[in-house]
Design a protein around this motif. Structure first.
Motif, PDB file in Angstrom:
ATOM      1  N   MET A 281     -60.178   5.209  67.055  1.00 17.50           N
ATOM      2  CA  MET A 281     -61.401   4.617  67.610  1.00 17.50           C
ATOM      3  C   MET A 281     -62.620   5.182  66.902  1.00 17.50           C
ATOM      4  N   THR A 282     -62.724   6.524  66.941  1.00 17.41           N
ATOM      5  CA  THR A 282     -63.957   7.208  66.553  1.00 17.41           C
ATOM      6  C   THR A 282     -64.314   6.984  65.087  1.00 17.41           C
TER       7      THR A 282
ATOM      8  N   VAL B 287     -62.471  21.931  72.914  1.00 17.35           N
ATOM      9  CA  VAL B 287     -62.570  20.501  72.603  1.00 17.35           C
ATOM     10  C   VAL B 287     -62.379  19.615  73.834  1.00 17.35           C
TER      11      VAL B 287
ATOM     12  N   PHE C 264     -61.782  12.182  63.021  1.00 18.20           N
ATOM     13  CA  PHE C 264     -61.249  12.984  64.133  1.00 18.20           C
ATOM     14  C   PHE C 264     -59.978  12.384  64.723  1.00 18.20           C
ATOM     15  N   ILE C 265     -59.146  11.758  63.911  1.00 21.40           N
ATOM     16  CA  ILE C 265     -57.988  11.056  64.477  1.00 21.40           C
ATOM     17  C   ILE C 265     -56.784  12.002  64.613  1.00 21.40           C
ATOM     18  N   SER C 266     -56.348  12.197  65.855  1.00 25.79           N
ATOM     19  CA  SER C 266     -55.193  13.054  66.136  1.00 25.79           C
ATOM     20  C   SER C 266     -53.943  12.434  65.520  1.00 25.79           C
TER      21      SER C 266
ATOM     22  N   VAL D 223     -65.095  17.584  75.061  1.00 30.90           N
ATOM     23  CA  VAL D 223     -65.650  16.575  74.152  1.00 30.90           C
ATOM     24  C   VAL D 223     -64.696  15.389  73.985  1.00 30.90           C
ATOM     25  N   TYR D 224     -63.405  15.680  73.670  1.00 32.23           N
ATOM     26  CA  TYR D 224     -62.550  14.510  73.375  1.00 32.23           C
ATOM     27  C   TYR D 224     -62.016  13.870  74.667  1.00 32.23           C
TER      28      TYR D 224
ATOM     29  N   ILE E  73     -54.291   6.718  67.570  1.00 32.23           N
ATOM     30  CA  ILE E  73     -55.278   5.743  68.014  1.00 32.23           C
ATOM     31  C   ILE E  73     -56.592   6.052  67.290  1.00 32.23           C
TER      32      ILE E  73
ATOM     33  N   GLY F  54     -70.442   7.754  65.271  1.00 31.40           N
ATOM     34  CA  GLY F  54     -70.454   7.975  66.719  1.00 31.40           C
ATOM     35  C   GLY F  54     -69.136   7.665  67.386  1.00 31.40           C
ATOM     36  N   GLY F  55     -68.823   8.453  68.404  1.00 36.55           N
ATOM     37  CA  GLY F  55     -67.569   8.266  69.121  1.00 36.55           C
ATOM     38  C   GLY F  55     -67.762   7.864  70.569  1.00 36.55           C
ATOM     39  N   SER F  56     -68.793   8.414  71.209  1.00 33.17           N
ATOM     40  CA  SER F  56     -68.994   8.106  72.632  1.00 33.17           C
ATOM     41  C   SER F  56     -69.350   6.637  72.823  1.00 33.17           C
TER      42      SER F  56
ATOM     43  N   ALA G 169     -66.652  12.770  76.402  1.00 34.10           N
ATOM     44  CA  ALA G 169     -67.382  14.028  76.621  1.00 34.10           C
ATOM     45  C   ALA G 169     -67.762  14.174  78.103  1.00 34.10           C
TER      46      ALA G 169
ATOM     47  N   GLU H 253     -70.518  14.565  79.443  1.00 32.66           N
ATOM     48  CA  GLU H 253     -71.694  13.753  79.803  1.00 32.66           C
ATOM     49  C   GLU H 253     -71.281  12.306  80.096  1.00 32.66           C
ATOM     50  N   ILE H 254     -70.286  11.821  79.340  1.00 30.18           N
ATOM     51  CA  ILE H 254     -69.784  10.455  79.589  1.00 30.18           C
ATOM     52  C   ILE H 254     -69.061  10.424  80.952  1.00 30.18           C
TER      53      ILE H 254
HETATM   54  C1  LIG Z   1     -59.768  17.572  68.002  1.00 30.17           C
HETATM   55  C2  LIG Z   1     -60.225  16.171  68.227  1.00 30.17           C
HETATM   56  C3  LIG Z   1     -59.291  15.153  68.356  1.00 30.17           C
HETATM   57  C4  LIG Z   1     -59.719  13.848  68.524  1.00 30.17           C
HETATM   58  N1  LIG Z   1     -58.792  12.833  68.550  1.00 30.17           N
HETATM   59  C5  LIG Z   1     -59.221  11.549  68.511  1.00 30.17           C
HETATM   60  C6  LIG Z   1     -58.311  10.474  68.351  1.00 30.17           C
HETATM   61  O1  LIG Z   1     -57.091  10.668  68.291  1.00 30.17           O
HETATM   62  N2  LIG Z   1     -58.801   9.223  68.262  1.00 30.17           N
HETATM   63  C7  LIG Z   1     -60.134   8.944  68.324  1.00 30.17           C
HETATM   64  O2  LIG Z   1     -60.494   7.795  68.219  1.00 30.17           O
HETATM   65  N3  LIG Z   1     -61.028   9.934  68.481  1.00 30.17           N
HETATM   66  C8  LIG Z   1     -60.617  11.226  68.582  1.00 30.17           C
HETATM   67  N4  LIG Z   1     -61.517  12.237  68.705  1.00 30.17           N
HETATM   68  C9  LIG Z   1     -62.930  11.925  68.779  1.00 30.17           C
HETATM   69  C10 LIG Z   1     -63.538  12.164  70.156  1.00 30.17           C
HETATM   70  O3  LIG Z   1     -63.068  11.230  71.075  1.00 30.17           O
HETATM   71  C11 LIG Z   1     -65.052  12.139  69.972  1.00 30.17           C
HETATM   72  O4  LIG Z   1     -65.403  13.326  69.269  1.00 30.17           O
HETATM   73  C12 LIG Z   1     -65.801  12.049  71.271  1.00 30.17           C
HETATM   74  O5  LIG Z   1     -65.603  10.789  71.872  1.00 30.17           O
HETATM   75  C13 LIG Z   1     -67.289  12.264  71.078  1.00 30.17           C
HETATM   76  O6  LIG Z   1     -67.777  11.448  70.057  1.00 30.17           O
HETATM   77  P1  LIG Z   1     -68.664  12.087  68.870  1.00 30.17           P
HETATM   78  O7  LIG Z   1     -67.928  13.271  68.359  1.00 30.17           O
HETATM   79  O8  LIG Z   1     -69.012  11.020  67.931  1.00 30.17           O
HETATM   80  O9  LIG Z   1     -69.941  12.623  69.603  1.00 30.17           O
HETATM   81  P2  LIG Z   1     -71.222  11.746  70.018  1.00 30.17           P
HETATM   82  O10 LIG Z   1     -70.801  10.442  70.564  1.00 30.17           O
HETATM   83  O11 LIG Z   1     -72.192  11.780  68.901  1.00 30.17           O
HETATM   84  O12 LIG Z   1     -71.771  12.621  71.206  1.00 30.17           O
HETATM   85  C14 LIG Z   1     -72.345  13.914  70.988  1.00 30.17           C
HETATM   86  C15 LIG Z   1     -72.734  14.502  72.304  1.00 30.17           C
HETATM   87  O13 LIG Z   1     -73.771  13.712  72.847  1.00 30.17           O
HETATM   88  C16 LIG Z   1     -73.728  13.754  74.244  1.00 30.17           C
HETATM   89  N5  LIG Z   1     -73.656  12.377  74.767  1.00 30.17           N
HETATM   90  C17 LIG Z   1     -72.908  11.349  74.297  1.00 30.17           C
HETATM   91  N6  LIG Z   1     -73.105  10.261  75.032  1.00 30.17           N
HETATM   92  C18 LIG Z   1     -73.985  10.590  75.988  1.00 30.17           C
HETATM   93  C19 LIG Z   1     -74.590   9.880  77.086  1.00 30.17           C
HETATM   94  N7  LIG Z   1     -74.313   8.590  77.320  1.00 30.17           N
HETATM   95  N8  LIG Z   1     -75.457  10.546  77.878  1.00 30.17           N
HETATM   96  C20 LIG Z   1     -75.758  11.838  77.640  1.00 30.17           C
HETATM   97  N9  LIG Z   1     -75.226  12.553  76.634  1.00 30.17           N
HETATM   98  C21 LIG Z   1     -74.357  11.939  75.834  1.00 30.17           C
HETATM   99  C22 LIG Z   1     -72.497  14.568  74.617  1.00 30.17           C
HETATM  100  O14 LIG Z   1     -72.838  15.908  74.853  1.00 30.17           O
HETATM  101  C23 LIG Z   1     -71.645  14.478  73.384  1.00 30.17           C
HETATM  102  O15 LIG Z   1     -70.713  15.520  73.339  1.00 30.17           O
HETATM  103  C24 LIG Z   1     -61.103  13.559  68.610  1.00 30.17           C
HETATM  104  C25 LIG Z   1     -62.033  14.598  68.508  1.00 30.17           C
HETATM  105  C26 LIG Z   1     -61.616  15.884  68.304  1.00 30.17           C
HETATM  106  C27 LIG Z   1     -62.648  16.954  68.153  1.00 30.17           C
END
Ligand SMILES: Cc1cc2nc3c(=O)[nH]c(=O)nc-3n(C[C@H](O)[C@H](O)[C@H](O)COP(=O)(O)OP(=O)(O)OC[C@H]3O[C@@H](n4cnc5c(N)ncnc54)[C@H](O)[C@@H]3O)c2cc1C
Length: 385
Positions: free
Chosen positions: A131-132, A366, A162-164, A369-370, A129, A136-138, A373, A375-376
């Motif tokens: 998405m990210t 992780v 970061f796609i698994s 975060v994944y 899947i 930005g992922g959140s 996070a 915080e979300i």
């Molecule tokens: C090993 C691994 C596997 C993954 N697998 C997948 C996958 O299969 N598919 C996929 O799509 N993604 C995947 N991801 C991505 C993962 O879902 C994202 O890393 C995660 O959603 C956070 O997004 P970001 O890394 O862009 O961090 P950001 O969105 O930049 O967030 C950084 C930090 O900001 C803070 N933050 C974020 N939002 C808020 C808020 N609203 N209020 C306060 N603080 C906040 C949190 O502390 C957060 O950790 C994976 C990540 C990893 C590391």
């Protein structure tokens, strides 16, 4: 002092649990050192898992699956985590079988279900899947990847990270912008069958802190064509609600991981401190050790009770999003504290990668975060207050 069998595990699931543990020991364990080095599992291992009925266990038999429920999927997931193999198959299989296959089952057309699910159950197709994105992922509403309408389908442009299963996957469900509507309304789920997709490119297999048997990658889409028949759902613009629908379940999988990891950390540490001698007695003889472990065991037991209760609710179709977010938040945050406290008792050995407690420490980080996070999770919980 053990809690005994989880209330959601019946005799059949207990047998499955034994089957999975035996399968892992025979078919995966011998290869794990190489997989750790390669930073991914062999593709062939997926085919073996398919033959053993470990893929798509919760997909109906008419689509080639095991005909089980989320409970079957959860048992397989837990056993893989318990084996402590760098979460390659645990995360990989759950992404493919428990998440992507369920988007197709819940929202796909009959043709899509027949085309993809049996092959996913055999391990011929591995789901991801996507998405990210790098920016930005959140904040899913800010995603930039586009899927522009062209004759007969969509042309996809963008970059994911970061796609698994990023290296092994050949059925990538892409979250892309199909409309001009701002935010979530313009997002759709579109499947890219990568074996036949010009313009699709895999980036690096990202070198991670932990999860060393799991491939996690960047993916690039340059004018990739996907036929209209690969859109998930009747209409475009449905991605957000489709993704939200499976989120409680995805968060339960992460919570189960966290719980198993706590249980393992306590077991590993109890074994170690009983045999480590310092200052003329075993490390277990120190009251500090006993207190640390009593605390860790209590937290693991509370987590197990909480998560088992949530599994019962989930299986009854009664688990709501905020409660699932609480489970993920609490179990993952507690897991990291418990593993850290246990690791301290290993002294310098706990910092050596060959020690399972060090691997657990790296693998667990992780989870905060994944899957959203911490915080979300708090945002979701706070919104429902
Ligand atoms: C090993 C691994 C596997 C993954 N697998 C997948 C996958 O299969 N598919 C996929 O799509 N993604 C995947 N991801 C991505 C993962 O879902 C994202 O890393 C995660 O959603 C956070 O997004 P970001 O890394 O862009 O961090 P950001 O969105 O930049 O967030 C950084 C930090 O900001 C803070 N933050 C974020 N939002 C808020 C808020 N609203 N209020 C306060 N603080 C906040 C949190 O502390 C957060 O950790 C994976 C990540 C990893 C590391």
């Amino acid at each position: 002092m053990a809690l005994g069998r989880s209330p959601w595990i019946d005799d059949e699931l207990a047998m499955l649990q034994e089957h999975v543990a035996r399968f892992i020991e025979a078919e995966f364990t011998p290869h794990v050192p190489r997989w750790r080095k390669d930073r991914m599992m062999d593709r062939a291992a997926w085919l073996k898992a398919g033959e053993a009925g470990l893929l798509c266990a919760s997909i109906p038999e008419i689509y080639g699956g095991g005909g089980g429920s989320y409970a079957h999927e959860a048992v397989i997931h837990q056993e893989m985590t318990r084996a402590g193999h760098g979460t390659g198959f645990g995360v990989g299989n759950s992404t493919s079988s428990a998440v992507v296959a369920h988007y197709i089952l819940a929202y796909g057309t009959e043709d899509q279900k027949q085309r993809w699910l049996p092959k996913m159950a055999q391990g011929e197709l591995i789901g991801a899947i996507a998405m990210t994105e790098p920016q930005g992922g959140s904040d899913l509403k800010a995603l930039r990847t586009t899927a522009r309408r062209v004759a007969g389908g969509y042309q996809i442009n963008g970059q994911k990270t970061f796609i698994s299963n990023g290296q092994n996957a050949n059925l990538v469900t892409v979250v892309a912008r199909t409309g001009d509507e701002p935010g979530a309304r313009g997002l759709s789920l579109i499947v890219v069958e990568t074996d036949q997709a010009d313009g699709f490119r895999r980036g690096r297999n990202l070198d991670k802190l932990g999860m060393h048997t799991q491939d996690t990658s960047e993916l690039f889409f340059d004018d990739v064509f996907a036929p209209s028949s690969n859109l998930i759902g009747e209409l475009p613009g449905q991605a957000f609600s489709q993704l939200m629908h499976e989120l409680a379940w995805e968060r339960m999988l992460v919570s189960l991981d966290a719980t198993v990891n706590m249980e393992r950390a306590v077991e590993l540490t109890v074994d170690y401190v009983r045999t480590r001698n310092i200052f003329g007695k075993t490390l277990m003889d120190f009251q500090n050790t006993q207190f640390v472990l009593a605390d860790a065991k209590t937290q693991a037991t509370v987590a197990r009770t909480f998560v088992d209760g949530m599994m019962v609710r989930l299986l009854a179709g009664e688990l709501d999003g905020p409660t699932a977010a609480m489970a993920k938040l609490w179990t993952t945050e507690t897991q990291c504290r418990v593993i850290d406290a246990c690791q301290q008792l290993f002294g310098g050995y706990g910092y050596m990668s060959e020690y399972p407690i060090a691997q657990l420490f790296a693998d667990a980080r992780v989870s905060r975060v994944y899957g959203g996070a911490s915080e979300i999770m708090k945002v979701i919980i706070a919104r429902a207050l």
